[in-house]
Design an enzyme around this catalytic site. Sequence first.
Site, PDB file in Angstrom:
ATOM      1  N   HIS A  60      30.966  45.444  38.586  1.00  0.00           N
ATOM      2  CA  HIS A  60      29.951  45.632  37.694  1.00  0.00           C
ATOM      3  C   HIS A  60      30.127  44.996  36.094  1.00  0.00           C
ATOM      4  O   HIS A  60      31.387  44.939  35.895  1.00  0.00           O
ATOM      5  CB  HIS A  60      29.618  47.142  37.153  1.00  0.00           C
ATOM      6  CG  HIS A  60      28.132  47.711  36.723  1.00  0.00           C
ATOM      7  ND1 HIS A  60      28.173  47.238  35.203  1.00  0.00           N
ATOM      8  CD2 HIS A  60      27.159  47.807  37.214  1.00  0.00           C
ATOM      9  CE1 HIS A  60      26.862  47.525  35.215  1.00  0.00           C
ATOM     10  NE2 HIS A  60      26.037  47.948  36.506  1.00  0.00           N
TER      11      HIS A  60
ATOM     12  N   ASP B  59      25.064  51.054  43.864  1.00  0.00           N
ATOM     13  CA  ASP B  59      24.546  50.862  44.879  1.00  0.00           C
ATOM     14  C   ASP B  59      25.382  50.809  46.504  1.00  0.00           C
ATOM     15  O   ASP B  59      24.969  50.692  47.485  1.00  0.00           O
ATOM     16  CB  ASP B  59      24.068  49.309  44.946  1.00  0.00           C
ATOM     17  CG  ASP B  59      22.748  49.340  44.200  1.00  0.00           C
ATOM     18  OD1 ASP B  59      21.928  50.213  44.206  1.00  0.00           O
ATOM     19  OD2 ASP B  59      22.365  48.408  43.259  1.00  0.00           O
TER      20      ASP B  59
HETATM   21  N1  CMC Z   1      33.657  41.279  45.644  1.00  0.00           N
HETATM   22  C1  CMC Z   1      34.574  40.194  45.238  1.00  0.00           C
HETATM   23  N2  CMC Z   1      35.066  39.628  44.174  1.00  0.00           N
HETATM   24  C2  CMC Z   1      34.129  40.074  43.064  1.00  0.00           C
HETATM   25  C3  CMC Z   1      33.264  40.858  43.091  1.00  0.00           C
HETATM   26  C4  CMC Z   1      33.004  41.680  44.508  1.00  0.00           C
HETATM   27  N3  CMC Z   1      32.035  42.369  44.746  1.00  0.00           N
HETATM   28  N4  CMC Z   1      32.550  41.192  41.770  1.00  0.00           N
HETATM   29  C5  CMC Z   1      33.205  40.463  41.045  1.00  0.00           C
HETATM   30  N5  CMC Z   1      34.228  39.646  41.767  1.00  0.00           N
HETATM   31  C6  CMC Z   1      35.436  38.919  41.072  1.00  0.00           C
HETATM   32  C7  CMC Z   1      34.752  37.558  41.079  1.00  0.00           C
HETATM   33  O1  CMC Z   1      34.883  36.759  41.835  1.00  0.00           O
HETATM   34  C8  CMC Z   1      35.395  37.144  39.701  1.00  0.00           C
HETATM   35  O2  CMC Z   1      36.475  36.478  39.984  1.00  0.00           O
HETATM   36  P1  CMC Z   1      37.198  35.501  39.073  1.00  0.00           P
HETATM   37  O3  CMC Z   1      37.645  36.132  37.667  1.00  0.00           O
HETATM   38  O4  CMC Z   1      38.570  35.116  39.781  1.00  0.00           O
HETATM   39  O5  CMC Z   1      36.324  34.420  39.009  1.00  0.00           O
HETATM   40  C9  CMC Z   1      35.552  38.315  38.869  1.00  0.00           C
HETATM   41  O6  CMC Z   1      35.674  39.343  39.810  1.00  0.00           O
HETATM   42  C10 CMC Z   1      34.488  38.807  37.736  1.00  0.00           C
HETATM   43  O7  CMC Z   1      33.321  38.616  38.428  1.00  0.00           O
HETATM   44  P2  CMC Z   1      31.778  37.966  37.710  1.00  0.00           P
HETATM   45  O8  CMC Z   1      31.050  37.738  38.973  1.00  0.00           O
HETATM   46  O9  CMC Z   1      32.279  37.146  36.527  1.00  0.00           O
HETATM   47  O10 CMC Z   1      31.449  39.255  37.188  1.00  0.00           O
HETATM   48  P3  CMC Z   1      29.858  39.625  36.464  1.00  0.00           P
HETATM   49  O11 CMC Z   1      29.991  40.775  35.680  1.00  0.00           O
HETATM   50  O12 CMC Z   1      29.234  38.389  36.126  1.00  0.00           O
HETATM   51  O13 CMC Z   1      29.259  40.221  37.686  1.00  0.00           O
HETATM   52  C11 CMC Z   1      28.260  41.846  39.555  1.00  0.00           C
HETATM   53  C12 CMC Z   1      29.096  41.610  38.309  1.00  0.00           C
HETATM   54  C13 CMC Z   1      27.660  42.960  39.850  1.00  0.00           C
HETATM   55  C14 CMC Z   1      27.148  40.629  39.754  1.00  0.00           C
HETATM   56  C15 CMC Z   1      29.385  41.303  40.660  1.00  0.00           C
HETATM   57  O14 CMC Z   1      30.414  42.293  40.599  1.00  0.00           O
HETATM   58  C16 CMC Z   1      28.823  41.178  42.139  1.00  0.00           C
HETATM   59  O15 CMC Z   1      28.228  40.128  42.471  1.00  0.00           O
HETATM   60  N6  CMC Z   1      28.896  42.530  42.766  1.00  0.00           N
HETATM   61  C17 CMC Z   1      28.417  42.301  44.042  1.00  0.00           C
HETATM   62  C18 CMC Z   1      26.834  42.658  43.936  1.00  0.00           C
HETATM   63  C19 CMC Z   1      26.510  44.124  43.457  1.00  0.00           C
HETATM   64  O16 CMC Z   1      27.042  45.270  43.914  1.00  0.00           O
HETATM   65  N7  CMC Z   1      25.576  44.439  42.544  1.00  0.00           N
HETATM   66  C20 CMC Z   1      25.092  45.572  42.163  1.00  0.00           C
HETATM   67  C21 CMC Z   1      25.548  45.810  40.542  1.00  0.00           C
HETATM   68  S1  CMC Z   1      25.233  47.492  40.337  1.00  0.00           S
HETATM   69  C22 CMC Z   1      23.485  47.986  40.404  1.00  0.00           C
HETATM   70  C23 CMC Z   1      22.809  47.142  39.064  1.00  0.00           C
HETATM   71  O17 CMC Z   1      22.820  47.996  38.131  1.00  0.00           O
HETATM   72  O18 CMC Z   1      22.183  46.115  39.389  1.00  0.00           O
END
Ligand code: CMC
Length: 436
Positions: free
Chosen positions: A314, A371
Amino acid sequence: MATKRVTVTDPASETSTELPVLEGSLGTPVIDIQKLTKELGYFSYDPGFVSTASCQSAITYIDGEQGILLYRGYPIEQLAQQSTFLEVAHLLIFGELPKPAELSAFAAEIKREAMIHETLRKFFDGFQYDAHPMAMMVGVVGSLSAFYHSELDMTDPEHRRISAIRLLAKMPTIATACYRHSVGLPFVYPRGDLGYCENFLNMMFSLPSLQYSGDTQWYLDPLASEALSLLFILHADHEQNASTSTVRLASSTGANPYACISAGIAALWGPAHGGANEAVLGMLNEIGHPDRIPEYIRRAKDKNDPFRLMGFGHRIYKNYDPRAMIIRKACHAVLERFSQSDPLFDLAMALEEMALNDDYFIEKRLYPNVDFYSGIIYKALNIPVNMFTVMFALARTAGWVAHWLELKSDPKQKIGRPRQLYVGAPRRDYVSQDRR
Ligand code: CMC
């Protein structure tokens, strides 16, 4: 309001400017950079709004480090345990929990507005039976703008209030019509004798054969509507998330509110946001057996593999998502009543345990989000997987309309118009085709 200031100095021009630091009632202070461009000649750069507050808001507060979520100051745990979705919707929209008479009036108005125009029902005929329900939601909610426009005076608070109520009231009717269209069943009208969540379940699952054959109308079991109310409370708002920010940005232009909410639905659909609940079920089905979990954990960690653990991570929560904790606990009771056990729930728990003990997930502070478990409950309630994000949209409508109302009454509101860092071709002259 600003007592502190930070000084920003540009060594190139040897000019400085003092920027006010604004303190909210809780949380991280923000540097007000509005005069940065005028005084220093720079824009700020923050893709994904990682460090940028886009507005002031009094609706929801999140502390991601502590796992705190407050709606209008009330902890989510207390609301989840003691209130109903309609009470929470009232709280978000009007700022206070309703007194009994206010709640009755609110519920009555929601019931009065729950019907949709008969002509709107015909819109569904334009969709293929296999259209994704979220595609139908985007189209049908947006088309409400064609029904409510001429009498709308957005400068009138009462007109705005009615628009907010209408959206909340019609959402279950539209959502269930999307489902019934996709399975070829006749639409069910909302009933005045049922509450908000009961009405949703009745419009989803009611069949004449069930009513007249004496078969169980399981969907009218109070535990089903209580479980739904809980999930709706947890999904109702989450401050400036992607879909809410989309609603705010669209609204900042003065667009029709129904079109703005449709824009929010579109933003919610993506798997990084509300679409994650559907993606989690797809992922669990694909994993299929606990023996295969290590393979998927390895893939999630592999930079060359686009696979991510859906329902994990998140932007804001870095220790745990309080909503996920509440849902995880509720899963047991719901599964016990409606489906005894679900191997996918056991699989989800095994996956969660392995990920939480893995160095990659520990180091990156990735925890299950709301989720990860919501789909397990929806599945136990017989909600089809492709309806999961629709459920999220329905609940989030309370938050969207609260933010829309807040924006509309904010005297500082301006059209949302970000800047950019241009990296394309510099100016060049057109060359006619025969000389190229
Ligand atoms: N599985 C594997 N690696 C992950 C994941 C994951 N689910 N989420 C983040 N990472 C890694 C990502 O690869 C990155 O690594 P690095 O620093 O080496 O590049 C690091 O963690 C930070 O990730 P980010 O994408 O820069 O973080 P963000 O804050 O931009 O994204 C997120 C947050 C929710 C989009 C992401 O964690 C994700 O894609 N999760 C899976 C989808 C998901 O469950 N979404 C629902 C969110 S909760 C419901 C809502 O409120 O919408």
